[in-house]
Scaffold this motif. Structure first.
Motif, PDB file in Angstrom:
ATOM      1  N   GLU A  39       0.833  -1.208   0.000  1.00 51.84           N
ATOM      2  CA  GLU A  39       0.000   0.000   0.000  1.00 51.84           C
ATOM      3  C   GLU A  39       0.868   1.258   0.000  1.00 51.84           C
ATOM      4  OE1 GLU A  39      -4.206  -1.254   2.158  1.00 51.84           O
ATOM      5  OE2 GLU A  39      -2.544  -0.517   3.388  1.00 51.84           O
ATOM      6  N   GLU A  40       1.923   1.238   0.780  1.00 52.34           N
ATOM      7  CA  GLU A  40       2.838   2.375   0.812  1.00 52.34           C
ATOM      8  C   GLU A  40       3.500   2.568  -0.551  1.00 52.34           C
ATOM      9  OE1 GLU A  40       5.287   5.553   1.910  1.00 52.34           O
ATOM     10  OE2 GLU A  40       3.469   4.740   2.831  1.00 52.34           O
ATOM     11  N   TYR A  41       3.862   1.451  -1.175  1.00 49.85           N
ATOM     12  CA  TYR A  41       4.514   1.525  -2.492  1.00 49.85           C
ATOM     13  C   TYR A  41       3.599   2.175  -3.527  1.00 49.85           C
ATOM     14  CZ  TYR A  41       6.504   0.061  -6.949  1.00 49.85           C
ATOM     15  OH  TYR A  41       7.021   0.068  -8.232  1.00 49.85           O
ATOM     16  N   VAL A  42       2.359   1.714  -3.629  1.00 47.76           N
ATOM     17  CA  VAL A  42       1.475   2.255  -4.671  1.00 47.76           C
ATOM     18  C   VAL A  42       1.032   3.686  -4.349  1.00 47.76           C
ATOM     19  CG1 VAL A  42       0.669  -0.033  -5.357  1.00 47.76           C
ATOM     20  CG2 VAL A  42      -0.622   1.251  -3.630  1.00 47.76           C
ATOM     21  N   GLY A  47      -0.616   7.276  -9.898  1.00 48.78           N
ATOM     22  CA  GLY A  47      -1.011   7.319 -11.305  1.00 48.78           C
ATOM     23  C   GLY A  47       0.042   6.792 -12.254  1.00 48.78           C
ATOM     24  N   ASP A  48       1.165   6.382 -11.721  1.00 46.57           N
ATOM     25  CA  ASP A  48       2.270   5.914 -12.558  1.00 46.57           C
ATOM     26  C   ASP A  48       2.021   4.483 -13.019  1.00 46.57           C
ATOM     27  OD1 ASP A  48       5.145   6.181 -13.540  1.00 46.57           O
ATOM     28  OD2 ASP A  48       5.296   4.432 -12.234  1.00 46.57           O
ATOM     29  N   SER A  49       2.115   4.240 -14.319  1.00 50.98           N
ATOM     30  CA  SER A  49       1.799   2.918 -14.854  1.00 50.98           C
ATOM     31  C   SER A  49       2.753   1.849 -14.339  1.00 50.98           C
ATOM     32  CB  SER A  49       1.827   2.947 -16.386  1.00 50.98           C
ATOM     33  OG  SER A  49       3.105   3.334 -16.863  1.00 50.98           O
ATOM     34  N   THR A  50       4.022   2.186 -14.189  1.00 54.00           N
ATOM     35  CA  THR A  50       4.987   1.204 -13.675  1.00 54.00           C
ATOM     36  C   THR A  50       4.658   0.823 -12.238  1.00 54.00           C
ATOM     37  OG1 THR A  50       6.749   2.061 -15.105  1.00 54.00           O
ATOM     38  CG2 THR A  50       7.416   0.745 -13.210  1.00 54.00           C
ATOM     39  N   THR A  51       4.292   1.806 -11.454  1.00 51.08           N
ATOM     40  CA  THR A  51       3.904   1.544 -10.066  1.00 51.08           C
ATOM     41  C   THR A  51       2.669   0.654 -10.007  1.00 51.08           C
ATOM     42  OG1 THR A  51       4.803   3.655  -9.305  1.00 51.08           O
ATOM     43  CG2 THR A  51       3.137   2.608  -7.914  1.00 51.08           C
ATOM     44  N   ILE A  52       1.704   0.933 -10.862  1.00 48.17           N
ATOM     45  CA  ILE A  52       0.476   0.138 -10.894  1.00 48.17           C
ATOM     46  C   ILE A  52       0.779  -1.315 -11.236  1.00 48.17           C
ATOM     47  CG2 ILE A  52      -1.683  -0.236 -12.172  1.00 48.17           C
ATOM     48  CD1 ILE A  52      -1.873   2.844 -12.423  1.00 48.17           C
ATOM     49  N   VAL A  53       1.570  -1.515 -12.294  1.00 54.75           N
ATOM     50  CA  VAL A  53       1.865  -2.874 -12.758  1.00 54.75           C
ATOM     51  C   VAL A  53       2.739  -3.631 -11.768  1.00 54.75           C
ATOM     52  CG1 VAL A  53       3.027  -4.201 -14.563  1.00 54.75           C
ATOM     53  CG2 VAL A  53       1.551  -2.284 -15.179  1.00 54.75           C
ATOM     54  N   LYS A  78      -7.333  -2.337 -11.839  1.00 56.25           N
ATOM     55  CA  LYS A  78      -6.403  -1.221 -12.075  1.00 56.25           C
ATOM     56  C   LYS A  78      -5.274  -1.650 -13.010  1.00 56.25           C
ATOM     57  CE  LYS A  78      -6.842   1.679  -7.916  1.00 56.25           C
ATOM     58  NZ  LYS A  78      -8.029   1.197  -7.264  1.00 56.25           N
ATOM     59  N   VAL A  79      -4.742  -2.853 -12.772  1.00 59.96           N
ATOM     60  CA  VAL A  79      -3.648  -3.349 -13.614  1.00 59.96           C
ATOM     61  C   VAL A  79      -4.126  -3.585 -15.038  1.00 59.96           C
ATOM     62  CG1 VAL A  79      -1.938  -5.176 -13.943  1.00 59.96           C
ATOM     63  CG2 VAL A  79      -2.528  -4.429 -11.631  1.00 59.96           C
TER      64      VAL A  79
END
Length: 209
Positions: A39-42, A47-53, A78-79
């Protein structure tokens, strides 16, 4: 976890150690702690696609392990908005839907996309075949499981267990018990409790006679 914690203390602006520590917590089955790190990471770049994936697939898995199904499915969605053909997420989403016993047709559609793109992946084949079984399509499920056996399914206790269930449903009892016994030999830690299942199915069969 200690190394990742040290990295976070020294370089708090870096997010990668959160994924590393989250994965370590996951392996130790400390799911709540894993969720906190994911949760902290995302949250650092929502909104960053790399973070989402990179973050939401694992976060979704952990939510499901903690019986937070809707949160898990939200993560997968979301992914898939970013990468519609993320096969791992599609497979997990489909399989977890099947575990709820709901939306099986949707689960079948998602799983079908996985095996169409990855026709020899035993994990994806297992998911698809198991969904077919839940839909009452055991003959079709058997054919998919037979294919999975050729591509590594014989080394995976959960796949063997599922295949045995399908065979039992089809009345192929002797073959079902062969595969359950094989699953028991593969499941070294006994996490699937195959022996208990074998005894229960034998009792069920004897009662039906």
């Amino acid at each position: 976890t200690e190394v990742a914690t040290i990295l976070l203390q020294r370089f708090p602006e870096h997010s990668e150690p959160l994924l590393i520590r989250g994965s370590a917590f996951r392996q130790m089955k400390q799911y709540e702690s894993a969720i906190e790190d994911y949760e902290e990471y995302v949250s650092r770049a929502p909104g960053d696609s790399t973070t989402i994936v990179n973050g939401y697939p694992s976060l979704g898995d952990m939510y499901f392990e903690c019986n937070q199904q809707q949160k898990a499915f939200s993560c997968y969605k979301k992914v898939l908005k970013v990468v519609p053909d993320n096969w791992l997420v599609l497979n997990n989403y489909a399989y977890y839907l099947s575990l709820t016993g709901k939306n099986l047709k949707t689960a079948k559609e998602m799983s079908g996309k996985c095996i169409k793109a990855n026709p020899d992946n035993p994990t994806y084949l297992d998911t698809y075949a198991w969904i077919l079984h839940l839909l009452g399509q055991d003959t079709e499920a058997k054919a998919i499981f037979k294919h999975a056996m050729l591509y590594g399914g014989k080394e995976e206790a959960p796949i063997l267990d599922h295949y045995a269930e399908v065979l039992f449903s089809l009345g192929e009892y002797d073959m079902a018990f062969i595969y359950w016994n094989h699953a028991k030999s593969v499941d070294k830690e006994g996490t699937l409790k195959i022996e208990e299942k074998i005894q229960a199915r034998k009792a069920e069969r004897n009662t039906a006679k």
